[in-house]
Design a protein around this motif. Structure first.
Motif, mmCIF file in Angstrom:
data_model
loop_
_atom_site.group_PDB
_atom_site.id
_atom_site.type_symbol
_atom_site.label_atom_id
_atom_site.label_comp_id
_atom_site.label_asym_id
_atom_site.label_seq_id
_atom_site.Cartn_x
_atom_site.Cartn_y
_atom_site.Cartn_z
ATOM 1 N N LYS A 294 0.846 -1.191 0.000
ATOM 2 C CA LYS A 294 0.000 0.000 0.000
ATOM 3 C C LYS A 294 0.880 1.239 0.000
ATOM 4 N N VAL A 296 0.682 5.048 1.201
ATOM 5 C CA VAL A 296 -0.150 5.882 2.065
ATOM 6 C C VAL A 296 0.531 7.229 2.261
ATOM 7 N N ARG A 367 -4.611 13.245 4.685
ATOM 8 C CA ARG A 367 -4.297 11.881 4.280
ATOM 9 C C ARG A 367 -4.488 11.770 2.781
ATOM 10 N N ASP A 371 -5.835 3.602 2.255
ATOM 11 C CA ASP A 371 -6.071 3.492 3.687
ATOM 12 C C ASP A 371 -4.829 2.939 4.374
ATOM 13 N N ALA A 374 -4.012 -1.663 9.432
ATOM 14 C CA ALA A 374 -4.488 -1.720 10.809
ATOM 15 C C ALA A 374 -3.319 -1.588 11.775
ATOM 16 N N ASP A 414 -6.766 6.869 14.839
ATOM 17 C CA ASP A 414 -7.729 6.851 13.739
ATOM 18 C C ASP A 414 -7.148 7.675 12.593
ATOM 19 N N SER A 416 -8.214 7.496 9.455
ATOM 20 C CA SER A 416 -9.132 7.421 8.324
ATOM 21 C C SER A 416 -9.558 8.782 7.765
ATOM 22 N N PRO A 417 -9.636 9.866 8.586
ATOM 23 C CA PRO A 417 -10.095 11.140 8.005
ATOM 24 C C PRO A 417 -9.184 11.621 6.880
ATOM 25 N N GLN A 418 -9.788 12.114 5.829
ATOM 26 C CA GLN A 418 -9.006 12.657 4.725
ATOM 27 C C GLN A 418 -8.316 13.953 5.108
#
Length: 851
Positions: A294, A296, A367, A371, A374, A414, A416-418
């Motif tokens: 990935k 990121v 971000r 994604d 984890a 967390d 995940s927020p853009q």
């Protein structure tokens, strides 16, 4: 005589062969009375295997080995020949030993490596033999020729992989299986002997692993992160590695052998496949491994280009650059009071309503791409948490995540927020030990807690910039002490409003213990934050409170004028800064002792906002927290002049700056000059005007001259003027050096001084340089000048005439105001009793100037 002979077929006998011995019996006279042979196990006289009579005179004796085990070896044969009356001996015994042997595989040949699906050829290429010439203890013979071993025995050689039987004979084949991937296969070939030969065949597997302690391949690659990978082959196979990437935006920074360093660039896809291909140098076989990774991205975004908007780019945020067109984000001390709590907003840990949001510098966490795996987390830290506060939202609902009460680090699990839109406020200006530069560090940690990416960004606290006399006046302040200064306030208002400025804002003397010295309690400056709106909206006026506790120091009551900034100025859009808790300082902590020059160029360096000047007396210095503050701002290059010889000790007793738009530097330095005053006195005395009086009518000071003649008759008084002039010349020399001034830039105004103690002087005539300069938007000024009350002739006050002519020549409009009883007699003048807020410039910004 008996003669005998025999021959062995070979030096060893394999099992199932036959031992054959040729013999010849020579007996005189023939035949022998007895001729026989016995075969024994292990030793003569051991277990009898066979016994035979021998024919004469010659023959062959044989022992078939079928049914005899190789472990029966060695086999002994005893030949007995006997002649009952023979000569010389009646009996002859001949022993012989025979060793049984079995073939041994000494060397086999297999390829060095193979991949699943390959059919590999296996071959025995070296033979030996184990000969049992001692009971149970064979002797190894190497290098036996293959044709010395019966073909049938060679064909019975057995092949194994591990313990799996895979073929027979001198040659065999094996098909490499998928299950063999990553294994080192051990091939074994042997005959009936208990040992054989082994060889290894590698079936490689390519692994792409992060060069960080030999760990597993990473789950993700952070944008712009440089990642070291190695193609590790298990088991090792010499070869050459080639790397390919599914996305050309993956840059190969460097490669050496099986190692590669890669970097994901801004247009990389959210997931990429990394392929490593190993080509075996021995066989040409190729082995390929793939790893999906990935890509990121999470990083800080700031307004680094200082245009009021958060930048899309994050390049070079780890440096802060001075100069126009350079980069470096700014955070401002949030010194105003948007919620009207009577406390600067930076003193609490909340966003003080919607109006406070624009005082916060933007900080985004953005971000990008895919994604996060984890378990990954982001950690934010600052190196000066006591100087900055960071809110988790740039809204009225934001709460602090870092700051004086939350030193950090702040951890985000967390991811995940853009986009997270945060806000920053500074809580203090630069000072000693803190140059205003703050480093923010964002770390990304993988699920194991290892740091995989670090980003640093630097922000600088906007300095406190003092206002100078070329800035247009916006508001004037004066204390209403009733009838004592009512006439003065009326004249002041007339001249201020004539300049197009609103009438002075009058504070109630009753509220502030009639503390009339408005200049001494506060100094106006401003702090600038980049903003996208009108240029003027970037500025926040800030008033610096004196370090003195005047109420205690001068016994003025619980609330003196030093409370005025907090009580009446602090609010939305006007800030207040207290550099240290008010204490019992000295007169030099009053801000009549603090001034700022107009812009100057000194030694090729341009000071776009002028230079800060304060007076110094080693015996009663300005509080170090204040001087540290002034020096640390950087953009105005603070320096000190000597005021140790003045009773009050303030620089406004010595000089002021007057706008002069038509001159090269746009201003002149006005200086109090006893020498100019004495020149006028000497001229009047020479002209016969010795009776010309000084000071207001009816005012005199015991022991001090009241007339021109009295001055000329008082040698001590004239000495004082020379002494003071020497002191002032020293101040002017310091100013000229530090401001780059020429002699023509200095205008001297006549003032006479008196000595009030062994060390201190104060103005005897009203000190006209201690004036209020009300600057108009066009650049010229209305000057509220203390009426000097110099020697008066029929033509009027000669000091006033001299001053008026010099000031009007500069394009300014002076108005002489009588402040004798109201201020001068109390050891001050108009500048001491007034204050003003000016309009910061919109054609220059502090970050464009290197300190």
């Amino acid at each position: 005589m008996i003669r005998r002979g025999f021959a062995v077929q070979d030096f060893y006998f394999p099992p199932d062969d036959t031992i054959s011995v040729d013999y010849l019996v020579e007996v005189q006279p023939p035949p022998a009375d007895r001729a026989e042979v016995s075969f024994y196990r292990h030793q003569l006289g051991g277990a009898l295997l066979s016994g035979q009579s021998l024919g004469q005179p010659r023959g062959t004796v044989s022992l078939p080995l079928s049914g005899i085990a190789v472990t029966d070896s060695p086999i002994w044969a005893e030949f007995v020949f006997e002649k009952e009356d023979g000569v010389p001996a009646p009996r002859v015994t001949v022993p012989m030993a025979f060793s049984l042997a079995e073939p041994v595989v000494e060397r086999i040949e297999v390829p060095a490596d193979a991949k699943p699906g390959d059919v590999v050829e296996l071959a025995i290429v070296g033979w030996g033999a184990d000969a049992y010439d001692q009971p149970g203890a064979p002797t190894r013979f190497s290098g036996v020729a293959a044709d010395a071993i019966p073909a049938g025995q060679r064909a019975e050689a057995r092949w194994f992989v591990g313990r799996e039987h895979v073929g027979e004979g001198e040659r065999a084949r094996y098909t490499v299986q998928d299950a063999d991937l990553g294994e080192s296969l051990e091939f074994e070939a042997f005959t009936a002997a208990p040992s054989g030969a082994t060889a290894r065949l590698a079936v490689p597997r390519v692994e792409v692993v992060l060069q960080r302690g030999g760990g597993a391949p990473p789950a993700a690659l952070v944008l712009d992160q440089e990642l070291d990978l190695t193609a590790r082959v298990t088991p090792a196979v010499p070869g050459d590695v080639a790397w390919t990437f599914s996305d050309p935006a993956i840059a190969q920074v460097s490669a050496s052998g099986a190692d590669v360093r890669i970097k994901a660039q801004s247009d990389t896809a959210a997931e990429v496949t990394i392929t490593a291909t190993l080509t075996s140098r021995a066989t040409g076989n190729q082995y390929t491994a793939e790893h999906k990774l990935k890509v990121v991205d999470l990083r800080l975004h700031l307004d680094a280009d200082r245009d009021g908007a958060v930048d899309a780019s994050t390049a070079a945020l780890d440096v802060w650059e001075w100069g126009a067109g350079r980069k470096g984000a700014v955070v401002r001390v949030n010194a105003d009071d948007d919620d009207r709590s009577r406390s600067p907003d930076c003193d609490d840990a909340v966003v003080n309503g919607a109006g406070d949001v624009s005082d916060l510098s933007p900080l985004d966490l953005r971000r990008g791409l895919g994604d996060f795996p984890a378990g990954w987390a982001a950690v934010l830290t600052v190196d000066h948490p006591d100087r900055i506060r960071i809110f988790d939202a740039r809204t009225a609902s934001g709460t602090p995540v870092l700051g004086p009460a939350a030193a950090g680090p702040h951890r985000l699990t967390d991811l995940s927020p853009q986009r997270r839109e945060w806000g920053m406020e500074a809580v203090s200006y630069p000072t000693r030990g803190f140059d205003g530069l703050i480093t923010l560090t964002l770390r990304l940690e993988d699920a194991g807690g290892a740091t995989v990416f670090t980003q640093q960004a630097k922000v600088r606290v906007a300095p406190f910039v003092l206002m100078h006399h070329l800035m247009a006046t916006e508001e004037v302040y004066v204390m209403d002490v009733g009838a004592s200064n009512s006439t003065f306030r009326a004249e002041l208002a007339a001249h201020v409003t004539a300049a197009g400025v609103p009438a002075p804002r009058e504070a109630s003397g009753a509220s502030y213990a009639n503390d009339r010295w408005m200049q001494d309690v506060m100094e106006f400056g401003f702090s600038t934050l980049p903003a996208a709106g009108a240029p003027a909206s970037r500025h926040l006026p800030v008033v610096l409170r004196t370090a003195n506790d005047r109420a205690t120091l001068w016994g003025r009551g619980a609330t003196s004028a030093d409370s005025f900034p907090l009580e009446e100025l602090l609010g939305p859009g006007v800030g207040l800064y207290v550099a240290l808790p008010p204490a019992l300082g000295s007169s030099l902590d009053s801000f009549g002792n603090l001034e700022c020059s107009p812009p100057v160029t000194v030694g090729g360096k341009e000071w776009k906002f002028g230079r800060v000047i304060y007076g110094h007396d080693a015996g009663r210095p300005m509080q170090p927290e204040i001087t540290d503050l002034l020096l640390a701002q950087g953009v105005q290059g603070a320096f000190a002049v000597d005021t140790s010889w003045l009773e009050v000790g303030h620089i406004d007793e010595v000089f002021s700056f007057c706008p002069a738009p038509g001159t090269p530097k746009k201003f002149k330095l006005l200086v109090a000059s006893p020498q100019e005053a004495m020149t006028i006195v000497d001229r009047l005395h020479a002209a016969g005007d010795g009776a010309a009086e000084l000071l207001p009518s009816g005012v005199s000071e015991a022991g001090l001259p009241k007339t021109v003649a009295g001055i000329k008759a008082d040698a001590t008084f004239e000495l004082w003027q020379r002494e003071v002039q020497t002191k002032i010349d020293g101040v002017v020399a310091t100013l000229r050096t530090n401001l780059g001034l020429d002699p023509a830039d200095v205008v001297r105004l006549p003032v006479l001084f008196k000595k009030v103690s062994a060390s201190y002087y104060i103005a005897y005539t009203a000190n006209s340089v201690n004036m209020l300069v009300v600057t108009k938007p066009g650049g010229d000024a209305n000057l509220c000048v203390p009426k000097p009350f110099g020697p008066r002739t029929a033509a009027g006050c000669q000091f006033e005439a001299d001053i008026d002519g010099k000031l009007r020549a500069l394009g300014c409009a002076p108005r002489f105001i009588d402040d004798w009883a109201t201020y001068h007699a109390l050891a001050g003048e108009i500048h001491c009793g007034t204050n003003q807020r000016r309009r910061p410039p919109t054609d220059r910004w502090w970050w464009e100037q290197a300190p």
